[in-house]
Write a protein that holds these residues in place. Structure first.
Motif, mmCIF file in Angstrom:
data_model
loop_
_atom_site.group_PDB
_atom_site.id
_atom_site.type_symbol
_atom_site.label_atom_id
_atom_site.label_comp_id
_atom_site.label_asym_id
_atom_site.label_seq_id
_atom_site.Cartn_x
_atom_site.Cartn_y
_atom_site.Cartn_z
ATOM 1 N N LYS A 19 -75.766 37.669 -17.351
ATOM 2 C CA LYS A 19 -75.829 37.255 -18.801
ATOM 3 C C LYS A 19 -74.773 37.519 -19.786
ATOM 4 N N SER A 21 -73.642 37.079 -24.064
ATOM 5 C CA SER A 21 -74.051 36.839 -25.308
ATOM 6 C C SER A 21 -72.991 35.447 -25.864
ATOM 7 N N GLY A 22 -73.478 34.627 -26.680
ATOM 8 C CA GLY A 22 -72.532 33.692 -27.243
ATOM 9 C C GLY A 22 -71.368 34.233 -27.783
ATOM 10 N N GLY A 60 -75.992 33.211 -24.394
ATOM 11 C CA GLY A 60 -76.406 32.950 -25.469
ATOM 12 C C GLY A 60 -76.086 31.960 -26.375
ATOM 13 N N GLY A 61 -76.387 31.948 -27.671
ATOM 14 C CA GLY A 61 -75.933 30.972 -28.583
ATOM 15 C C GLY A 61 -75.535 31.697 -29.893
ATOM 16 N N GLY A 62 -75.661 32.818 -29.980
ATOM 17 C CA GLY A 62 -75.258 33.507 -31.209
ATOM 18 C C GLY A 62 -73.859 33.189 -31.852
ATOM 19 N N ARG A 66 -78.227 31.479 -34.680
ATOM 20 C CA ARG A 66 -79.320 32.235 -34.186
ATOM 21 C C ARG A 66 -80.352 31.901 -35.148
ATOM 22 N N GLY A 67 -81.654 31.832 -34.238
ATOM 23 C CA GLY A 67 -82.929 31.306 -34.991
ATOM 24 C C GLY A 67 -83.253 32.277 -36.187
ATOM 25 N N ASP A 81 -85.199 28.046 -34.227
ATOM 26 C CA ASP A 81 -85.009 28.403 -32.896
ATOM 27 C C ASP A 81 -84.569 27.408 -32.019
ATOM 28 N N GLY A 84 -81.018 27.026 -32.114
ATOM 29 C CA GLY A 84 -80.387 28.062 -31.475
ATOM 30 C C GLY A 84 -80.336 27.746 -29.982
ATOM 31 N N MET A 85 -81.366 27.210 -29.257
ATOM 32 C CA MET A 85 -81.351 26.925 -27.787
ATOM 33 C C MET A 85 -80.290 25.645 -27.708
ATOM 34 N N THR A 142 -85.521 29.792 -22.719
ATOM 35 C CA THR A 142 -86.844 29.580 -22.164
ATOM 36 C C THR A 142 -87.393 28.231 -22.504
ATOM 37 N N ASN A 144 -88.510 27.727 -25.272
ATOM 38 C CA ASN A 144 -89.636 28.042 -26.176
ATOM 39 C C ASN A 144 -89.047 28.863 -27.249
ATOM 40 N N PHE A 147 -88.283 33.456 -28.407
ATOM 41 C CA PHE A 147 -88.052 34.148 -27.337
ATOM 42 C C PHE A 147 -86.369 34.244 -27.490
ATOM 43 N N THR A 148 -85.671 34.917 -26.678
ATOM 44 C CA THR A 148 -84.359 35.006 -26.560
ATOM 45 C C THR A 148 -83.442 34.713 -25.259
ATOM 46 N N THR A 149 -82.322 34.719 -25.064
ATOM 47 C CA THR A 149 -81.742 34.181 -24.089
ATOM 48 C C THR A 149 -81.539 35.578 -23.109
HETATM 49 N N1 UDP Z 1 -83.816 31.136 -28.777
HETATM 50 C C1 UDP Z 1 -85.091 30.634 -28.328
HETATM 51 N N2 UDP Z 1 -85.883 30.611 -27.179
HETATM 52 C C2 UDP Z 1 -85.097 31.116 -26.019
HETATM 53 C C3 UDP Z 1 -83.961 31.479 -26.066
HETATM 54 C C4 UDP Z 1 -83.214 31.218 -27.382
HETATM 55 O O1 UDP Z 1 -85.682 30.303 -29.279
HETATM 56 O O2 UDP Z 1 -85.864 31.016 -25.129
HETATM 57 C C5 UDP Z 1 -83.099 30.767 -29.618
HETATM 58 C C6 UDP Z 1 -83.149 31.689 -30.858
HETATM 59 O O3 UDP Z 1 -83.269 31.308 -32.159
HETATM 60 C C7 UDP Z 1 -81.951 32.587 -30.522
HETATM 61 C C8 UDP Z 1 -80.908 31.728 -30.083
HETATM 62 O O4 UDP Z 1 -81.788 30.730 -29.331
HETATM 63 O O5 UDP Z 1 -81.567 33.397 -31.697
HETATM 64 C C9 UDP Z 1 -79.731 32.122 -29.526
HETATM 65 O O6 UDP Z 1 -80.098 33.019 -28.382
HETATM 66 P P1 UDP Z 1 -79.440 34.415 -28.420
HETATM 67 O O7 UDP Z 1 -80.036 35.114 -29.814
HETATM 68 O O8 UDP Z 1 -80.548 34.853 -27.356
HETATM 69 O O9 UDP Z 1 -78.129 34.432 -28.173
HETATM 70 P P2 UDP Z 1 -77.148 35.559 -27.945
HETATM 71 O O10 UDP Z 1 -77.595 36.722 -29.028
HETATM 72 O O11 UDP Z 1 -77.247 36.244 -26.671
HETATM 73 O O12 UDP Z 1 -75.782 34.919 -28.190
#
Ligand code: UDP
Length: 245
Positions: A19, A21-22, A60-62, A66-67, A81, A84-85, A142, A144, A147-149
């Motif tokens: 895993k 992060s973006g 991830g997608g940060g 970010r949602g 969100d 973000g996905m 996920t 949905n 949630f987060t990655t």
């Molecule tokens: N996200 C979501 N459902 C999920 C995974 C991700 O809604 O199951 C959205 C959420 O808005 C999140 C964004 O996708 O802020 C990016 O994912 P994340 O923040 O986990 O990324 P990372 O911080 O790892 O880069």
């Protein structure tokens, strides 16, 4: 050939989830993708793949969206969100491209079907890809909102029966305080899920930790900036923190 250095130590695990992060893909830029950084991480993955380890990835997608940021700016939360996905799908495609340039076989599998771009998530099919030594990148979290990655990585790692989740970060483990701000911060070699939750240690969000605890899935927090670090841990050495029950 992909297995020219397959000899040497037998990996301590046969199948793992990585895993990241973006933000890990944006290098020193404040936003988006930095292709040399994506390639560097792809080489770390290649090195582990050469050991015969089956590799799942969640990115991830940060670095793109970010949602929570979107909703803070007045956007409806679920829409933000979904954006973000979608950002995670872009990152997954970038990583797929970098891995395939190195000669690895990969599949991007999305929790939100988008047939022209990648495969939909079908568990048995994903397992089959892993058995065929394809790197499987799980995109769209996920599927949905709310949630987060991190949770997506824990969920998919559980479904794929991974031996551990490798959480690649900027530091070589979990510390009792932020090692960037506090030079006296102490790194844990091992910490329990309950300690992570009660001490609010920054490993993954609480739902991801709870899911990992329920499924007895160890989390290995390590530095992605350390060349050869990912492989080293699979060879049984290196510095990291292991989160387990
Ligand atoms: N996200 C979501 N459902 C999920 C995974 C991700 O809604 O199951 C959205 C959420 O808005 C999140 C964004 O996708 O802020 C990016 O994912 P994340 O923040 O986990 O990324 P990372 O911080 O790892 O880069």
């Amino acid at each position: 050939m992909q297995d020219d250095d397959a000899g040497g130590a037998r990996p301590i695990l046969d199948r793992v989830m990585l895993k990241i992060s973006g933000e890990a893909l944006m290098g020193d830029q404040g936003y988006g993708l930095h292709p040399p950084t994506v390639e560097r991480i792809a080489r770390e993955v290649q090195s582990v793949h050469r050991m015969g380890v089956e590799i799942c990835m969640v990115i991830g997608g940060g670095n793109i969206f970010r949602g929570l940021q979107g909703s803070a700016q007045g956007m409806e939360r679920t829409t933000a969100d979904y954006m973000g996905m979608l950002a995670t799908v872009m990152n997954a495609l970038a990583m797929q491209s970098a891995l395939e340039t190195l000669g690895l076989h990969t599949r991007v599998i999305s929790a939100i079907p988008m047939d022209q771009v990648c495969e939909p998530y079908i568990r048995r099919r994903a397992v089959r890809h892993l058995e065929k030594k394809r790197v499987v990148i799980f995109a769209a979290g996920t599927g949905n909102p709310y949630f987060t990655t991190d949770t997506a990585a824990t969920l998919r790692a559980s479904e794929m029966s991974c031996g551990a989740i490798f959480k690649g970060t900027k530091v070589d483990g979990v510390y009792d305080s932020d090692p960037v701000k506090n030079p006296d911060a102490v790194r844990y070699d091992r910490v329990t899920y309950d300690e992570v939750l009660s001490k609010h240690l920054k490993v993954m969000d609480a739902s991801a930790i709870a899911l990992a605890r329920e499924n007895r899935l160890p989390i290995i927090v390590f530095s992605l900036d350390e060349p050869g670090g990912f492989r080293g841990i699979l060879e049984g050495r290196g510095t990291y923190t292991r989160v387990e029950g």
